[in-house]
Write an enzyme that holds these catalytic residues in place. Structure first.
Site, mmCIF file in Angstrom:
data_model
loop_
_atom_site.group_PDB
_atom_site.id
_atom_site.type_symbol
_atom_site.label_atom_id
_atom_site.label_comp_id
_atom_site.label_asym_id
_atom_site.label_seq_id
_atom_site.Cartn_x
_atom_site.Cartn_y
_atom_site.Cartn_z
ATOM 1 N N GLU A 108 0.108 -6.031 10.999
ATOM 2 C CA GLU A 108 1.364 -6.660 11.445
ATOM 3 C C GLU A 108 2.234 -5.614 12.114
ATOM 4 O O GLU A 108 2.170 -4.443 11.784
ATOM 5 C CB GLU A 108 2.073 -7.334 10.264
ATOM 6 C CG GLU A 108 2.427 -6.424 9.097
ATOM 7 C CD GLU A 108 3.705 -5.657 9.282
ATOM 8 O OE1 GLU A 108 4.493 -6.062 10.145
ATOM 9 O OE2 GLU A 108 3.908 -4.645 8.590
ATOM 10 N N CYS B 242 7.822 2.103 6.470
ATOM 11 C CA CYS B 242 6.588 2.177 7.260
ATOM 12 C C CYS B 242 6.338 3.535 7.890
ATOM 13 O O CYS B 242 5.317 4.165 7.600
ATOM 14 C CB CYS B 242 6.615 1.105 8.336
ATOM 15 S SG CYS B 242 6.894 -0.519 7.647
ATOM 16 N N THR C 166 0.877 -1.186 0.000
ATOM 17 C CA THR C 166 0.000 0.000 0.000
ATOM 18 C C THR C 166 0.910 1.232 0.000
ATOM 19 O O THR C 166 1.026 1.914 1.009
ATOM 20 C CB THR C 166 -0.914 0.031 1.245
ATOM 21 O OG1 THR C 166 -0.101 -0.112 2.427
ATOM 22 C CG2 THR C 166 -1.932 -1.071 1.215
ATOM 23 N N ARG D 272 9.243 -5.786 12.709
ATOM 24 C CA ARG D 272 10.326 -4.868 12.343
ATOM 25 C C ARG D 272 11.238 -5.564 11.354
ATOM 26 O O ARG D 272 11.595 -6.730 11.548
ATOM 27 C CB ARG D 272 11.170 -4.514 13.576
ATOM 28 C CG ARG D 272 10.526 -3.541 14.530
ATOM 29 C CD ARG D 272 11.259 -3.574 15.838
ATOM 30 N NE ARG D 272 11.310 -4.951 16.350
ATOM 31 C CZ ARG D 272 12.186 -5.376 17.267
ATOM 32 N NH1 ARG D 272 13.074 -4.558 17.770
ATOM 33 N NH2 ARG D 272 12.169 -6.624 17.685
ATOM 34 N N GLY E 235 13.497 6.370 9.051
ATOM 35 C CA GLY E 235 13.232 6.142 7.629
ATOM 36 C C GLY E 235 12.502 4.826 7.494
ATOM 37 O O GLY E 235 11.816 4.390 8.411
HETATM 38 C C1 UGA Z 1 8.324 -0.344 12.093
HETATM 39 C C2 UGA Z 1 7.715 -0.744 13.432
HETATM 40 O O1 UGA Z 1 8.728 -0.756 14.442
HETATM 41 C C3 UGA Z 1 7.051 -2.103 13.340
HETATM 42 O O2 UGA Z 1 6.418 -2.411 14.574
HETATM 43 C C4 UGA Z 1 6.016 -2.084 12.223
HETATM 44 O O3 UGA Z 1 5.404 -3.345 12.037
HETATM 45 C C5 UGA Z 1 6.696 -1.690 10.927
HETATM 46 O O4 UGA Z 1 7.309 -0.395 11.084
HETATM 47 C C6 UGA Z 1 5.633 -1.661 9.849
HETATM 48 O O5 UGA Z 1 4.711 -0.841 9.947
HETATM 49 O O6 UGA Z 1 5.651 -2.511 8.965
HETATM 50 P P1 UGA Z 1 10.601 -0.906 10.798
HETATM 51 O O7 UGA Z 1 10.203 0.177 9.853
HETATM 52 O O8 UGA Z 1 11.058 -2.206 10.264
HETATM 53 O O9 UGA Z 1 9.377 -1.248 11.795
HETATM 54 O O10 UGA Z 1 11.798 -0.350 11.655
HETATM 55 P P2 UGA Z 1 12.049 0.221 13.122
HETATM 56 O O11 UGA Z 1 12.956 -0.682 13.839
HETATM 57 O O12 UGA Z 1 10.801 0.578 13.795
HETATM 58 O O13 UGA Z 1 12.860 1.550 12.759
HETATM 59 C C7 UGA Z 1 12.278 2.603 11.995
HETATM 60 C C8 UGA Z 1 13.211 3.781 11.932
HETATM 61 O O14 UGA Z 1 13.303 4.426 13.194
HETATM 62 C C9 UGA Z 1 14.642 3.440 11.517
HETATM 63 O O15 UGA Z 1 15.102 4.413 10.626
HETATM 64 C C10 UGA Z 1 15.408 3.496 12.837
HETATM 65 O O16 UGA Z 1 16.768 3.813 12.673
HETATM 66 C C11 UGA Z 1 14.662 4.608 13.551
HETATM 67 N N1 UGA Z 1 14.775 4.529 15.026
HETATM 68 C C12 UGA Z 1 14.210 3.515 15.716
HETATM 69 C C13 UGA Z 1 15.463 5.537 15.695
HETATM 70 O O17 UGA Z 1 16.004 6.487 15.096
HETATM 71 N N2 UGA Z 1 15.541 5.478 17.065
HETATM 72 C C14 UGA Z 1 14.964 4.469 17.775
HETATM 73 O O18 UGA Z 1 15.072 4.497 19.034
HETATM 74 C C15 UGA Z 1 14.293 3.461 17.082
#
Ligand code: UGA
Length: 436
Positions: A151, A263, A86, A154, A260
């Protein structure tokens, strides 16, 4: 139980393989013939730790198979998941539901038995109602229920997240939906994973609210990091100090170059659109989106400062370590690295980069960046080394070697993976995020 998973992308493939591993009989479907052919040969379309072996063992056990034939795949399936993309619709940020609705129509037309149709794709509030209407309009003679089951995986940790979820959210409007979903998740239920049954619209909103809240938490700590730099405080300690309060929680308080991925950027925008459509503004999320967007270029300017300012930086070289939006993925979508490299390029800085998994995908997105075979090759002759993604491989760089190879001992650590005292003791000019 037989499960059909329509869409063999990130979510569909991980969910399909995990359901098969729980003992269900799973068929993954995709329109992309070459993707299905490769999957049949055991070649994964994405990089996700552990996925290839999980797929292989379940294919061998004959619980998991792949096909392009939707009619054959859904025959006899009690649960048919829609897990197609999506993306953000060009121009307005709305989630593009074309693929979801196409699948709904095809499923309705080819339904051969009673079934529950489950949207796993991230879809705006009300999509389930539309899916139900589309299937009804196909005139199917079979009983069906439409359920929302977002879902929360991560990337890079998806299999663990699937098998040990904090919670499972099911949005169902009737007993058929609830009963089949209870059966689908029974293996996890026995593991004591909480299952939350709510209404379908509520479930759809939970997904967006969760991602928007996490994006807000990150953006909040990033702003605190900027303030820490100004007032002489340490954001890591601030995060620890507030995170120990159970009401706040310690997770997602790691300051960095901005979020980034596939999601948070897309889902926050889509939530804003829903809020606008329903005339119920979400000002906090609006601020989060703007703040995060401008942060990425600000991180590029931070690297320029380490080079002595924009004027002095012209013609210099930066080694960029890490390109993907986070480690353990090859995903470059909305990665801060792209904006940082652009900012550096605009200032006349040459960028050489290394990333363990993301370089093939990054290359066309960053045509002016030269990609290197290994980190030390990028570092050779660099006037500054910038750590953009916290891959484990960058956590213990040989600092003496870095000093020998680089033109100047300057380290910009945008993920705070080094101890400032250690790096400075090794003779580096060191800057990080929120640690003055
Ligand atoms: C995120 C959510 O964490 C999941 O629960 C969700 O299912 C998913 O989106 C989705 O909607 O499909 P994801 O995008 O894989 O998962 O990655 P994250 O680990 O959440 O990180 C997202 C971004 O935030 C990354 O760029 C990461 O570097 C940044 N981040 C994360 C930070 O800058 N600081 C933090 O403390 C945590």
């Amino acid at each position: 139980m037989k499960i059909a998973m329509v869409g063999s992308g990130y979510v569909g493939l991980v969910s399909g393989a995990c359901f098969a591993d729980f003992g269900h009989d799973v068929v993954c479907i995709d329109k992309d013939e070459s993707k299905i052919a490769r999957l049949k040969d055991g070649v994964m379309p994405i990089y996700e730790p552990g996925l290839d072996s999980l797929v292989a063992s379940n294919v061998n056990a004959r619980r998991l198979s792949f096909t392009t034939d939707l009619a054959e795949a859904i025959e006899g399936a009690q649960a048919i998941f829609i897990a197609v993309g999506t993306p953000s619709r060009r121009g307005d940020g709305h989630a593009d539901l074309t693929f979801v609705y196409e699948v709904a129509r095809e499923v309705g037309e080819k339904l051969a038995n009673d079934a529950v149709i489950v949207t796993k794709s991230t879809v705006p509030v009300g999509t389930g109602d539309e899916v139900e209407r589309i299937i009804k309009d196909t005139g199917t003679a079979h009983n069906f229920a439409v359920v929302s089951n977002p879902e929360f995986l991560r990337e890079g940790a998806a299999i663990g997240d699937f098998k040990h979820p904090d919670r499972i959210v099911i949005g169902a409007e009737d007993d058929l939906g609830r009963d089949i979903m209870r059966e689908v998740y029974r293996p996890l239920f026995l593991n004591e994973s909480p299952i939350l049954f709510v209404g379908r619209r509520t479930s759809e909103l939970i997904k967006y609210a969760a991602n928007a809240f996490l994006a807000t938490k990150i953006t909040f700590i990033n702003e605190m990091a900027d303030l820490c730099e100004k007032v002489g405080a340490d954001v890591q300690d601030v995060a620890r100090g507030i995170g120990m309060d159970n009401r706040i929680g310690s997770k997602f308080l790691h300051a960095g170059p901005g979020y980034g991925g596939s999601c948070f950027p897309k889902d926050t925008l889509a939530l804003l659109k829903t809020a606008e459509d329903y005339d119920s503004p979400t000002r906090i999320v609006e601020a989060v989106v703007k703040t995060n967007e401008s942060r990425k270029r600000a991180m590029g300017r931070k690297v320029l400062e380490a080079l002595g300012g924009a004027e002095a930086a012209r013609g210099k070289k930066v080694a960029m370590l890490g390109l993907t939006f986070k480690p353990n993925t090859d995903d470059m979508r909305d990665s801060p690295a792209i904006a940082i490299a652009q900012t550096l390029g605009d200032a006349g800085v040459k960028v050489a980069a290394f990333d363990p998994e993301g370089m093939d995908i990054a290359k066309p997105l960053m045509p002016d960046v030269s990609m290197c075979e290994q980190p030390y090759e990028a570092i050779e002759g660099a006037d500054a080394v910038a750590i953009v993604t916290e891959w484990d491989a960058f956590r213990a760089l040989d600092l003496n070697r870095v000093k020998e190879l680089a033109n100047a001992p300057v380290l910009v650590d945008l993920r705070n993976i080094y101890n400032p005292d250690d790096v400075r003791a090794a003779g580096f000019e060191y800057s990080s995020v929120g640690r003055s």
